[in-house]
Motif scaffolding. Sequence first.
Motif, PDB file in Angstrom:
ATOM      1  N   UNK A  79     -37.383 -29.905  38.533  1.00 27.37           N
ATOM      2  CA  UNK A  79     -37.089 -30.213  39.936  1.00 27.37           C
ATOM      3  C   UNK A  79     -35.704 -30.817  40.098  1.00 27.37           C
ATOM      4  N   UNK A  80     -35.318 -31.646  39.129  1.00 21.88           N
ATOM      5  CA  UNK A  80     -34.028 -32.326  39.213  1.00 21.88           C
ATOM      6  C   UNK A  80     -32.847 -31.371  39.124  1.00 21.88           C
ATOM      7  N   UNK A  81     -33.002 -30.231  38.433  1.00 16.88           N
ATOM      8  CA  UNK A  81     -31.894 -29.275  38.324  1.00 16.88           C
ATOM      9  C   UNK A  81     -31.981 -28.171  39.373  1.00 16.88           C
ATOM     10  N   UNK A  82     -32.944 -28.282  40.315  1.00 18.47           N
ATOM     11  CA  UNK A  82     -32.994 -27.338  41.424  1.00 18.47           C
ATOM     12  C   UNK A  82     -34.030 -26.242  41.326  1.00 18.47           C
ATOM     13  N   UNK A  83     -34.993 -26.374  40.413  1.00 19.21           N
ATOM     14  CA  UNK A  83     -36.076 -25.393  40.350  1.00 19.21           C
ATOM     15  C   UNK A  83     -37.051 -25.703  41.484  1.00 19.21           C
ATOM     16  N   UNK A 136     -30.819 -23.485  44.112  1.00 21.48           N
ATOM     17  CA  UNK A 136     -32.236 -23.123  44.107  1.00 21.48           C
ATOM     18  C   UNK A 136     -32.525 -22.133  42.996  1.00 21.48           C
ATOM     19  N   UNK A 137     -33.549 -22.418  42.230  1.00 21.28           N
ATOM     20  CA  UNK A 137     -34.013 -21.501  41.197  1.00 21.28           C
ATOM     21  C   UNK A 137     -35.534 -21.374  41.309  1.00 21.28           C
ATOM     22  N   UNK A 138     -36.050 -20.186  40.982  1.00 18.08           N
ATOM     23  CA  UNK A 138     -37.487 -19.961  40.888  1.00 18.08           C
ATOM     24  C   UNK A 138     -37.785 -19.502  39.470  1.00 18.08           C
ATOM     25  N   UNK A 139     -38.627 -20.253  38.774  1.00 16.52           N
ATOM     26  CA  UNK A 139     -39.113 -19.819  37.468  1.00 16.52           C
ATOM     27  C   UNK A 139     -40.368 -19.000  37.727  1.00 16.52           C
ATOM     28  N   UNK A 140     -40.229 -17.692  37.663  1.00 16.58           N
ATOM     29  CA  UNK A 140     -41.313 -16.807  38.082  1.00 16.58           C
ATOM     30  C   UNK A 140     -42.362 -16.572  37.001  1.00 16.58           C
ATOM     31  N   UNK A 176     -34.573 -24.799  32.005  1.00 10.99           N
ATOM     32  CA  UNK A 176     -33.622 -23.930  31.320  1.00 10.99           C
ATOM     33  C   UNK A 176     -33.455 -22.570  31.993  1.00 10.99           C
ATOM     34  N   UNK A 177     -34.204 -22.320  33.062  1.00 13.20           N
ATOM     35  CA  UNK A 177     -34.073 -21.031  33.744  1.00 13.20           C
ATOM     36  C   UNK A 177     -32.661 -20.842  34.278  1.00 13.20           C
ATOM     37  N   UNK A 178     -31.960 -21.937  34.505  1.00 15.06           N
ATOM     38  CA  UNK A 178     -30.591 -21.823  35.019  1.00 15.06           C
ATOM     39  C   UNK A 178     -29.662 -21.155  34.006  1.00 15.06           C
ATOM     40  N   UNK A 179     -29.986 -21.227  32.714  1.00 18.10           N
ATOM     41  CA  UNK A 179     -29.148 -20.566  31.713  1.00 18.10           C
ATOM     42  C   UNK A 179     -29.300 -19.051  31.782  1.00 18.10           C
TER      43      UNK A 179
END
Length: 274
Positions: free
Chosen positions: A26-30, A1-5, A230-233
């Motif tokens: 959405x596909x990478x978990x945002x 789970x990621x949140x791009x704030x 890209x927030x996962x980076x």
Amino acid sequence: MFVDSHAHLDGRQFDSDRDSVINRAREVGVKTIVAIGNGDGPPTLDAGIQLAGKFPFMYATIGIHPHEARLASDHAFAEMEQLARNSKVIAWGEIGLDYYYDHSPRDMQKQVFVRQMELAAAAKLPIVIHCRPSDKSENAWDECLQLIEEQWAPKGIGGILHCFTGTWPHAKRALDFGFMISFAGNVTFPKAQQIRDAAAEVPLDRMLIETDCPYLAPIPYRGKRNEPAYVKETARQLGELRGLSMEEIGEQTGRNFYNFFKISETDETKVPAL
């Protein structure tokens, strides 16, 4: 789970493939995206609301960026008072001071900043802060934090220092005012040691992550258009600093986001793709 704030998905850079960009996230978990509502300044102050209204996993902000402070008017302030009542709006911003580009006179930036803090307090909305000083200076940090201390901290509502680029003492002062500290892709840049040093100190439960897309694409995408996937980076880099996995940072910062905004952490993974 990621949140791009913090994402500027309303920009023309996404006009040709906005739906695909959101699907990739959405596909990478945002799980959640906050559409920042500055638009191009008045009269596009509902840009975030227009976008967030199309997606159940998006929220919005409203506000006049310091770059466009010169365009602020009584009509714009009145419009934002109305927009603040929209159920998708969770914060007021990004607002603050920018002494790097000086697109608007500094005195005007401060006046518009203070006026928006007054409106945000009336609406009981946290504020999202943009702060960028002159080159090799801390002038905007000093004045921004002083205005927050005088005009905002007593309200007890808090806010977010978005795309944090200051030093640990700046972050510590904001934390004392009840703020969250949000890190963007520039934390991965080779010359960003100051940001990494601060990120190593910020309590894990007071940290958020963002893209600030389409700007500041993280390594390995630097130089390209940034996007929420890209927030996962950023999470990966923060994890390396704190001895945690990318996923653990994603989960922690996601919980921080929902807790700060008092949003129910629903299972949005069931929302169908576009």
